[in-house]
Structures are given as C-alpha cells and as structure tokens.
Design a protein around this motif. Sequence first.
Motif, short mmCIF file in Angstrom:
data_model
loop_
_atom_site.label_atom_id
_atom_site.label_comp_id
_atom_site.label_asym_id
_atom_site.label_seq_id
_atom_site.Cartn_x
_atom_site.Cartn_y
_atom_site.Cartn_z
N ARG A 20 0.82 -1.22 0.00
CA ARG A 20 0.00 0.00 0.00
C ARG A 20 0.86 1.27 0.00
NH1 ARG A 20 -3.22 -1.59 3.79
NH2 ARG A 20 -2.13 -0.58 5.51
N ALA A 21 2.04 1.17 0.60
CA ALA A 21 2.95 2.32 0.64
C ALA A 21 3.76 2.47 -0.65
CB ALA A 21 3.89 2.18 1.83
N GLY A 22 3.51 1.61 -1.62
CA GLY A 22 4.20 1.70 -2.90
C GLY A 22 5.56 1.03 -2.92
N ILE A 23 5.83 0.17 -1.93
CA ILE A 23 7.10 -0.54 -1.85
C ILE A 23 6.97 -1.87 -2.60
CG2 ILE A 23 8.70 -1.69 -0.27
CD1 ILE A 23 7.93 0.50 1.79
N ARG A 24 7.95 -2.17 -3.42
CA ARG A 24 7.94 -3.42 -4.19
C ARG A 24 8.22 -4.58 -3.24
NH1 ARG A 24 12.17 -5.55 -7.68
NH2 ARG A 24 11.29 -7.01 -9.19
N ALA A 25 7.18 -5.32 -2.93
CA ALA A 25 7.30 -6.37 -1.91
C ALA A 25 6.49 -7.58 -2.33
CB ALA A 25 6.81 -5.85 -0.56
N THR A 26 6.96 -8.73 -1.87
CA THR A 26 6.27 -9.99 -2.11
C THR A 26 6.31 -10.83 -0.85
OG1 THR A 26 6.10 -11.88 -3.64
CG2 THR A 26 8.31 -11.22 -2.94
N GLY A 27 5.51 -11.88 -0.81
CA GLY A 27 5.44 -12.71 0.38
C GLY A 27 5.68 -14.18 0.07
N PHE A 28 6.15 -14.90 1.08
CA PHE A 28 6.31 -16.35 0.98
C PHE A 28 5.58 -17.00 2.14
CE2 PHE A 28 8.26 -20.23 2.49
CZ PHE A 28 8.20 -21.03 1.35
N ASP A 29 4.87 -18.09 1.86
CA ASP A 29 4.23 -18.87 2.91
C ASP A 29 4.06 -20.28 2.41
OD1 ASP A 29 2.58 -17.88 5.62
OD2 ASP A 29 1.93 -19.82 4.84
N VAL A 30 4.03 -21.22 3.33
CA VAL A 30 3.87 -22.62 2.94
C VAL A 30 2.43 -22.93 2.54
CG1 VAL A 30 5.81 -23.43 4.31
CG2 VAL A 30 3.54 -23.33 5.35
N ARG A 31 1.50 -22.06 2.93
CA ARG A 31 0.11 -22.24 2.50
C ARG A 31 -0.06 -21.73 1.08
NH1 ARG A 31 -3.06 -18.77 6.46
NH2 ARG A 31 -1.16 -17.52 6.27
N SER A 32 -1.13 -22.16 0.41
CA SER A 32 -1.34 -21.77 -0.98
C SER A 32 -1.84 -20.33 -1.09
CB SER A 32 -2.36 -22.71 -1.65
OG SER A 32 -3.60 -22.65 -0.99
N ALA A 33 -1.53 -19.68 -2.19
CA ALA A 33 -1.86 -18.28 -2.40
C ALA A 33 -3.35 -17.96 -2.26
CB ALA A 33 -1.36 -17.82 -3.77
N PRO A 34 -4.28 -18.83 -2.68
CA PRO A 34 -5.70 -18.48 -2.52
C PRO A 34 -6.14 -18.22 -1.09
CG PRO A 34 -5.47 -20.28 -4.09
CD PRO A 34 -4.10 -20.06 -3.48
N ASP A 35 -5.32 -18.64 -0.11
CA ASP A 35 -5.65 -18.39 1.29
C ASP A 35 -5.47 -16.93 1.70
OD1 ASP A 35 -6.25 -21.03 1.70
OD2 ASP A 35 -4.31 -21.55 2.58
N PHE A 36 -4.92 -16.11 0.79
CA PHE A 36 -4.53 -14.76 1.17
C PHE A 36 -5.39 -13.67 0.55
CE2 PHE A 36 -0.87 -17.54 1.51
CZ PHE A 36 -0.55 -17.36 2.85
N ALA A 37 -6.59 -14.04 0.09
CA ALA A 37 -7.59 -13.06 -0.39
C ALA A 37 -6.95 -12.09 -1.38
CB ALA A 37 -8.24 -12.34 0.79
N ASN A 38 -6.99 -10.78 -1.05
CA ASN A 38 -6.52 -9.78 -2.00
C ASN A 38 -5.00 -9.74 -2.13
OD1 ASN A 38 -6.50 -8.82 0.66
ND2 ASN A 38 -6.41 -6.69 -0.01
N LEU A 39 -4.29 -10.56 -1.36
CA LEU A 39 -2.83 -10.62 -1.47
C LEU A 39 -2.37 -11.81 -2.31
CD1 LEU A 39 -1.48 -9.77 2.10
CD2 LEU A 39 -1.14 -8.43 0.03
#
Length: 268
Positions: A20-39
């Motif tokens: 939201r602050a305009g920073i180029r960022a990504t995430g890693f998690d062992v769960r699947s991406a659909p679990d993260f809604a708008n992320l």
Amino acid sequence: MIGVAGCGRMGAPMLESLVRAGIRATGFDVRSAPDFANLHAQVTQDPLGFASNLETLITVVRDISQTEDVLFGQQNLITAPHLKRIIVSSTLSPRYVLDLRERVSKTITLIDAPMSGAQIAAKEARLSFMLGGADADLDAAQPLFNAMGAHFHRMGAYGAGMQAKVLNNLLAASNTALTRLVLDWADGAGLDERKLLDLIHTSSGQNWFASGFEDIEFSRDGLSEDNTIGILIKDVSSALDAAPAHADTALPKAVQDLIRTLEPRKRR
C-alpha cells in the motif's frame, strides 16, 4: 525486492502495508496463495522464485524451528543470490538471535525488529517496533518500518530489540493471563463484563489487553498450539531463556501455567 516470509496473522497485513505504501514487496508462505484473499498475487509457495530477486528478507514466522527452515533449512533463503539484509520480526529467544550473527555472512546486514500491537495494529499500520542494530542500518531500513508501524524504539545494538521484546511480552502475557482470570472471577460474582472492563480502563488495573479487549483478535481464545494464546507460552519461554543468572523465575513460570488453563471465553 522486499520479501516477507511468513504471511500469517501478522505477516500478511505487514506485507499489505508495504504494498500500500508503494514498496515493491512480495510474500512467501507454505500455505497456498488463494488463502490470502486480495494478497494472492503477492504471495508464493515457491522458495526459489521468492529468492530470485530477494534483497531484504523480513521474517515473521512463528518460532525458532520455522526460522531455521526459512534461513537454513527447507527454504534456505540465506543462499538467495542478491540477499543484502535480514530483518528478524519474529519473537524469538535473544540468545538465538545473537547467535545468528555468527552463522550469517558479515556481508548481510542483520536487524532485529520484533513488533507489538496484535493483528489490529498490523492491519492499521501502527505497529510498535523494538529495533536492534547499527544506526546506519536502521536509518536505511526506516522507510520499511514507517510503512508498517507508528512507534519505533531503537533499543541498542543488534539483539537489543529482541531482548526488549521478550521482556515486553512477559508483561503482556502476565496481563493477558490475569485479566482473563479476573473476568472469570467476575462472572462468578455476577459482574457485568463491559462495566468491569470500562472500570479497569480508568483505574489502577489498566493494561493494554483489558483496554483493547474488544479489538484484540485473540482476547477470547482458549489455549491452542496454533493460536496467539499458545504463542504467549513460547514468548515467556524466550524471556526465561534470556533471564539473568540466578533470577527468580517462579512468577513467569506461574504465568505460563495459568495461560495453559485458559479456555474460550464466550461473549456476555
């Protein structure tokens, strides 16, 4: 690229604040991406893809075991080819955090930046960060903290932030355990929960947990291995691990025992 490893209750809203602050960022998690809604577009299960352009790694995983997996084990992100900085935001034993400096290349900046405020503060980008590291390193990372938090406490050299955090969490665990005990006793006395919480907020028993009871997502939870109540037991253990020699640890251990007895609290 900024990467957040551990996109759970705290990591996901922290990642969202960075984006939201305009920073180029990504995430890693062992769960699947659909679990993260708008992320879902920002979170991956692929450690190799996550590591490919990773320059700053923010770890927000649960404990030492998961930190080991992220850095040296299954994910092995310490070998990311462009990694320049690791920010440890999990609450861990200060002894373990200090030991990381001997295990991580000196070419990689290490900052300990545990945070406080619960999920509501993470969602509203008003976390309190307890920071340990060289001033120049903290200055360089400050834009990231600004995006995620509202209060920034520079506690000293690397490791000092974690030491401060486990002491803070020892108090938080004590307040959580005793506030829940007081509410249970109040039920037995026939007192109204809301009226008692309002009284506590303006009286000598005031504490963060009681004052934020309706907003703190785990306030009514019982003990479970995978929830924040369970994490409090781990956090007290982290404080005990760093206790001074010959310290009286009876009260912290009693707090742990009390937390283990907590059961879900129904809304009155």
